[in-house]
Write an enzyme that holds these catalytic residues in place. Structure first.
Site, PDB file in Angstrom:
ATOM      1  N   SER A 207      69.205  41.960  -4.002  1.00  0.00           N
ATOM      2  CA  SER A 207      70.472  42.606  -4.307  1.00  0.00           C
ATOM      3  C   SER A 207      71.491  42.313  -3.201  1.00  0.00           C
ATOM      4  O   SER A 207      71.758  41.147  -2.911  1.00  0.00           O
ATOM      5  CB  SER A 207      70.238  44.105  -4.505  1.00  0.00           C
ATOM      6  OG  SER A 207      71.363  44.737  -5.067  1.00  0.00           O
ATOM      7  N   ASP A 437      37.746  25.646 -19.270  1.00  0.00           N
ATOM      8  CA  ASP A 437      36.476  25.720 -19.968  1.00  0.00           C
ATOM      9  C   ASP A 437      36.662  25.247 -21.406  1.00  0.00           C
ATOM     10  O   ASP A 437      37.322  25.907 -22.196  1.00  0.00           O
ATOM     11  CB  ASP A 437      35.958  27.169 -19.957  1.00  0.00           C
ATOM     12  CG  ASP A 437      34.607  27.287 -20.653  1.00  0.00           C
ATOM     13  OD1 ASP A 437      34.081  26.245 -21.071  1.00  0.00           O
ATOM     14  OD2 ASP A 437      34.110  28.404 -20.779  1.00  0.00           O
ATOM     15  N   ASP A 440      31.589  23.755 -26.101  1.00  0.00           N
ATOM     16  CA  ASP A 440      31.577  23.724 -27.559  1.00  0.00           C
ATOM     17  C   ASP A 440      31.354  25.129 -28.088  1.00  0.00           C
ATOM     18  O   ASP A 440      30.233  25.567 -28.291  1.00  0.00           O
ATOM     19  CB  ASP A 440      30.465  22.782 -28.051  1.00  0.00           C
ATOM     20  CG  ASP A 440      30.480  22.653 -29.568  1.00  0.00           C
ATOM     21  OD1 ASP A 440      31.451  23.131 -30.174  1.00  0.00           O
ATOM     22  OD2 ASP A 440      29.526  22.084 -30.108  1.00  0.00           O
ATOM     23  N   ASP A 448      37.104  36.091 -38.982  1.00  0.00           N
ATOM     24  CA  ASP A 448      36.804  36.980 -37.861  1.00  0.00           C
ATOM     25  C   ASP A 448      35.854  36.319 -36.870  1.00  0.00           C
ATOM     26  O   ASP A 448      34.955  36.958 -36.324  1.00  0.00           O
ATOM     27  CB  ASP A 448      36.190  38.289 -38.366  1.00  0.00           C
ATOM     28  CG  ASP A 448      37.180  39.097 -39.185  1.00  0.00           C
ATOM     29  OD1 ASP A 448      38.242  39.422 -38.632  1.00  0.00           O
ATOM     30  OD2 ASP A 448      36.897  39.372 -40.343  1.00  0.00           O
TER      31      ASP A 448
END
Length: 476
Positions: A207, A437, A440, A448
């Protein structure tokens, strides 16, 4: 190149500089806004505003307000010292400097000339294990004062703010030299006696303190024998901007003080929406707080005359939000003027408010948008473009609106949920050590599907046509 990169320091050097500058800047306030920050986080604005304001004044059992001497308050000023010491810095006393000007019991230095006596600055040193002085930090305080003299000091600083905006000519440019000319010469002599050069000095402020940073940079070539010409200058929420690239001016787009003056001149836009980009400034970082999110609170535009917008100006909001940008896995993908939305909602608002790019009271945002969550349970909504979304800690819910987003999950993220995930999206998991990472995790084939990452998990809801994410692009 990262968003806070400074000159030729590179990303790692710039990150270290930012961290030092922020630590010094926050210390200069001695946690004055602690009560408001904690009260806002617990209660928010709207119906919680009265409790927030009471917390700002009186604090609580977990915060200290602006009124001193409340017995149940923790000592947040002591905590401020502990934090800056943890960052590697310690105050340098007037006695050590051999300086005879005004200083208070906490070691804060005050302005030297009539008309500047309420200006305040901290001088700190960073040392190695053998006690050798490595760097000096100079932290200018913004418009405020110690709790014991807050009103009188704030009035004096407000006068300085008005003079900087309205005149006399070059008041803002000469501010640091007029207020602290003798002290800064003493500090330069002290640094030289310890084998340091100007490049070993970090200058920061918020500021009005940021105005002082820009002022000192402007004066650095011609004053103090040019010692500070190569110093490092980082200003937060400064209303002014020094010419050239000496200063890195950082601020929120919706902070009514940041860039309020055109360089150092008052214009009509200073009282309205001032969103003019400058060479030395970040221009599109948004503090997504309760005010910004509310349609009601945004009836009036962002302005220094609109007091409700000042919540985006709080030093603690800068310390938390800007540091999350610095630590983001997307940091190096962000450029100086990237659009970055930082979640700074209160606890009550966070449960029902979607963090997103609303582009309010500003020039149209262009290019990629980065959305950075908080440590709480955030609701984050991407836009129609290709967004980069990092939920952070907590159990976040992320809504996909484009199918071209990159979702980053770093370290100890919570159990997050992505609604509307599509095969054109990209998932990136990064371990606590920063490594990506791409194991697989299997094909995304159901509505879902749960992908497990250590003890954490991400649930993909409403998956498109199935597909592989493991061939996505790794960020960082």
């Amino acid at each position: 190149m990262g968003i806070f990169d400074y000159k030729n320091l590179g990303s790692e050097g710039s990150k270290a500089l930012f961290a030092d500058a922020m630590a010094i800047t926050l210390y200069s306030y001695h946690n004055l806004d602690n009560g408001f920050a904690v009260g806002y986080q617990h209660n928010g604005l709207g119906v919680g505003l009265p409790a927030t304001l009471v917390g700002a004044l009186l604090g609580s059992t977990d915060s200290q307000g602006v009124i001193p001497g409340i017995p149940w308050n923790p000592d947040s000023e002591k905590a401020a010292l502990e934090v800056v010491q943890k960052a590697g810095w310690a105050p340098i006393s007037a006695a050590a400097l051999g300086y005879g000007g005004k200083v208070d019991a906490r070691g804060t230095f005050f302005g030297e000339k009539a008309g500047y006596t309420t200006a305040q600055v901290e001088v700190l040193g960073k040392y190695d294990d053998a006690g050798t002085l490595l760097e000096i930090g100079i932290g200018f305080r913004g418009t405020s004062g110690p709790r014991e003299s807050l009103i009188s000091d704030s009035i004096g600083d407000l006068v300085s703010d008005l003079l900087a905006a309205l005149g006399p000519k070059d008041y803002a440019k000469n501010y640091a030299g007029e207020a602290f000319g003798g002290l800064l010469k003493t500090v330069a002599d002290y640094a030289g006696a310890h084998g340091l050069r100007g490049q070993d000095v970090v200058v920061s402020g918020h500021s009005l303190g940021g105005l002082a940073v820009n002022s000192m940079a402007d004066l650095s070539n011609d004053k103090w024998s040019g010692f500070y010409n190569d110093a490092k200058y980082v200003a937060y929420a400064s209303p002014t901007q020094s010419a050239g690239d000496k200063v890195l001016n950082i601020g929120y787009e919706n902070d009514p003080v940041f860039r309020a003056l055109d360089g150092s001149s008052f214009t009509l836009s200073s009282l309205g929406v001032h969103d003019k980009p400058h060479e030395s400034t970040t221009d599109n970082i948004v503090s997504f707080n309760d005010h910004y999110a509310s349609t009601l609170w945004n009836v009036l535009p962002f302005s220094i005359a609109n007091l409700s917008t000042w919540i985006s100006h709080l030093p603690t909001g800068y310390g938390d939000g800007m540091t999350r940008i610095l630590e983001s896995g997307f940091y190096e993908q962000m450029t100086r003027d990237s659009t970055v939305i930082v979640a700074n909602l209160s606890d009550p608002a966070r449960a029902t408010t979607w963090v997103q790019d609303l582009n309010r009271n500003a020039d149209p945002h262009k290019g990629n948008t980065f959305i950075i969550g908080s440590e709480g349970d955030d609701l984050i909504q991407g836009g129609r473009g290709a967004d980069f979304i990092e939920g952070g800690k907590g159990n976040d819910t992320i809504r996909d609106n484009s199918g071209h987003n990159t979702f980053l999950f770093s370290g100890d993220f919570g159990n997050d949920r992505i609604i509307g995930y599509q095969p054109t999206d990209r998932l990136v998991f990064k371990g606590a050590d920063g490594s990506a990472d791409l194991r697989d995790h299997a094909k995304v084939v159901g509505a879902d599907t749960v992908l497990t990452f250590g003890a954490d998990s991400v649930t993909l809801v409403g998956v498109g046509h199935g597909g592989l994410w493991a061939d996505g692009v790794v960020i960082g």
